[in-house]
Design a protein around this motif. Structure first.
Motif, mmCIF file in Angstrom:
data_model
loop_
_atom_site.group_PDB
_atom_site.id
_atom_site.type_symbol
_atom_site.label_atom_id
_atom_site.label_comp_id
_atom_site.label_asym_id
_atom_site.label_seq_id
_atom_site.Cartn_x
_atom_site.Cartn_y
_atom_site.Cartn_z
ATOM 1 N N PHE A 83 0.844 -1.188 0.000
ATOM 2 C CA PHE A 83 0.000 0.000 0.000
ATOM 3 C C PHE A 83 0.882 1.241 0.000
ATOM 4 O O PHE A 83 1.982 1.254 0.573
ATOM 5 N N ALA A 84 0.393 2.269 -0.668
ATOM 6 C CA ALA A 84 1.189 3.473 -0.870
ATOM 7 C C ALA A 84 1.437 4.191 0.447
ATOM 8 O O ALA A 84 0.561 4.268 1.308
ATOM 9 N N GLY A 85 2.641 4.717 0.594
ATOM 10 C CA GLY A 85 2.950 5.555 1.733
ATOM 11 C C GLY A 85 3.422 4.828 2.970
ATOM 12 O O GLY A 85 3.641 5.453 4.013
ATOM 13 N N SER A 86 3.601 3.496 2.903
ATOM 14 C CA SER A 86 4.056 2.755 4.081
ATOM 15 C C SER A 86 5.483 3.158 4.435
ATOM 16 O O SER A 86 6.391 3.083 3.608
ATOM 17 N N GLU A 87 5.684 3.593 5.673
ATOM 18 C CA GLU A 87 7.009 3.998 6.125
ATOM 19 C C GLU A 87 7.794 2.840 6.730
ATOM 20 O O GLU A 87 8.956 3.017 7.104
ATOM 21 N N THR A 88 7.186 1.679 6.821
ATOM 22 C CA THR A 88 7.867 0.536 7.420
ATOM 23 C C THR A 88 8.097 -0.587 6.414
ATOM 24 O O THR A 88 8.515 -1.682 6.782
ATOM 25 N N THR A 89 7.836 -0.327 5.135
ATOM 26 C CA THR A 89 8.139 -1.264 4.061
ATOM 27 C C THR A 89 9.455 -0.850 3.426
ATOM 28 O O THR A 89 9.621 0.307 3.032
ATOM 29 N N ALA A 90 10.401 -1.784 3.346
ATOM 30 C CA ALA A 90 11.732 -1.479 2.819
ATOM 31 C C ALA A 90 12.168 -2.593 1.881
ATOM 32 O O ALA A 90 11.422 -3.533 1.607
ATOM 33 N N ASP A 91 13.404 -2.508 1.391
ATOM 34 C CA ASP A 91 13.879 -3.486 0.414
ATOM 35 C C ASP A 91 13.864 -4.902 0.967
ATOM 36 O O ASP A 91 13.666 -5.859 0.226
ATOM 37 N N GLY A 92 14.069 -5.061 2.263
ATOM 38 C CA GLY A 92 14.101 -6.385 2.856
ATOM 39 C C GLY A 92 12.749 -6.938 3.239
ATOM 40 O O GLY A 92 12.661 -8.049 3.768
ATOM 41 N N THR A 93 11.692 -6.189 2.997
ATOM 42 C CA THR A 93 10.340 -6.602 3.372
ATOM 43 C C THR A 93 9.724 -7.478 2.288
ATOM 44 O O THR A 93 9.781 -7.137 1.100
ATOM 45 N N PHE A 94 9.128 -8.590 2.676
ATOM 46 C CA PHE A 94 8.348 -9.381 1.739
ATOM 47 C C PHE A 94 6.980 -8.716 1.594
ATOM 48 O O PHE A 94 6.205 -8.649 2.556
ATOM 49 N N VAL A 95 6.696 -8.213 0.405
ATOM 50 C CA VAL A 95 5.458 -7.478 0.145
ATOM 51 C C VAL A 95 4.479 -8.399 -0.583
ATOM 52 O O VAL A 95 4.826 -9.033 -1.582
ATOM 53 N N PHE A 96 3.261 -8.481 -0.066
ATOM 54 C CA PHE A 96 2.245 -9.331 -0.687
ATOM 55 C C PHE A 96 1.082 -8.478 -1.184
ATOM 56 O O PHE A 96 0.807 -7.399 -0.662
#
Length: 268
Positions: A83-96
């Motif tokens: 989701f747009a604007g997440s400040e806790t999503t980074a390159d090492g995050t698994f995004v679903f």
């Protein structure tokens, strides 16, 4: 986590209702030999729960909001919905791209299995089916529940069976909600009675009971390949702290939880 997901098996073990202070004290005193052997530095990380009771906290965790480090952030998350604007999503995050982590892992080819514990996983009513319903496969029986003195042993035995029946190439995400710490827990302390009731001491005894059997769970989960394990509490509980009893309330002993993640290296 983008390297871990798809390569390793995954375990999420929630020690339902476990207080941070009790977990830390027992680890420091050498009373958790099997858990402490895997904790980085032999210690628990202090975190803040995403909810004050089981249903709220697990809904958050299954959406990617694991307990938050108890220091000023932002803190990168292991898993996150896109989701747009997440400040806790980074390159090492698994995004679903699904509504929850469970279905996100299923979309990546994982077999998703829930071994329930407390009532929110018992599938005995509409509400008790919500959280287990996220998984492709879910298990609950009375022996897994809060009233059973052998709940964790029974849950681990079911986990061993699940692992043994999977094809070798099938990746697994296993979630286990350990109910033993939740009230009633007086029967885990020798000499305690129903009349004397639950206490911080019986809570501690329940954690020692879990530690005595958790090695079997870790061995099963690392029997086929490396496993990434998350072990944490979903919330704490009060035993008369400042006059409070139980949880679903805003006391520090409820909001502060122990957390750890680590790899279980394969035993084959």
């Amino acid at each position: 986590m983008n390297e871990v997901v798809g390569r390793d098996d995954l375990l999420l073990l929630t020690l339902d209702t476990l207080r941070h202070d009790v977990a830390v004290e027992l680890a420091a005193a050498g009373r958790l030999p099997h858990l402490a052997a895997h904790l980085p530095g032999g210690t628990w990380e202090r975190r803040h729960a995403p909810g004050s009771f089981t249903y709220a906290s697990h809904q958050a965790m299954f959406a990617g909001f694991l307990p938050t480090p108890a220091t000023p952030g932002p803190h990168q998350r292991l898993f996150a919905a896109r989701f747009a604007g997440s400040e806790t999503t980074a390159d090492g995050t698994f995004v679903f791209d699904t509504p929850d982590l469970v279905s996100g892992l299923a979309a990546r080819g994982y077999r998703t299995v829930c071994i329930g514990g407390v009532g929110f996983f018992n599938k005995q009513g509409a509400l008790g089916g919500v959280l287990p319903g996220l998984f492709q496969e879910s298990h609950w029986e009375p022996e897994f529940g809060v009233a059973s003195p052998t709940s964790f042993e029974a849950q681990v035995a079911r986990a061993e069976k699940v692992v043994a029946e999977l094809p070798a190439e099938q990746r697994l995400f296993l979630f286990l909600n350990a109910s033993a710490l939740h009230q009633p827990n007086w029967f885990h302390l020798p000499g305690a009675t129903r009349e004397t009731g639950d206490s911080r001491a019986t809570h501690a005894a329940a954690l020692e009971y879990i530690d005595a059997h958790v090695g079997r769970l870790f061995s099963a989960m690392s029997s086929r390949r490396r496993c990434f394990a998350i072990v944490c509490s979903d919330h704490g509980t009060a035993y008369g702290d400042d006059g409070y009893t139980g949880h679903r309330l805003g006391h520090d002993c409820v909001w502060t939880v122990p957390y750890s993640h680590f790899f279980l290296e394969p035993t084959v």
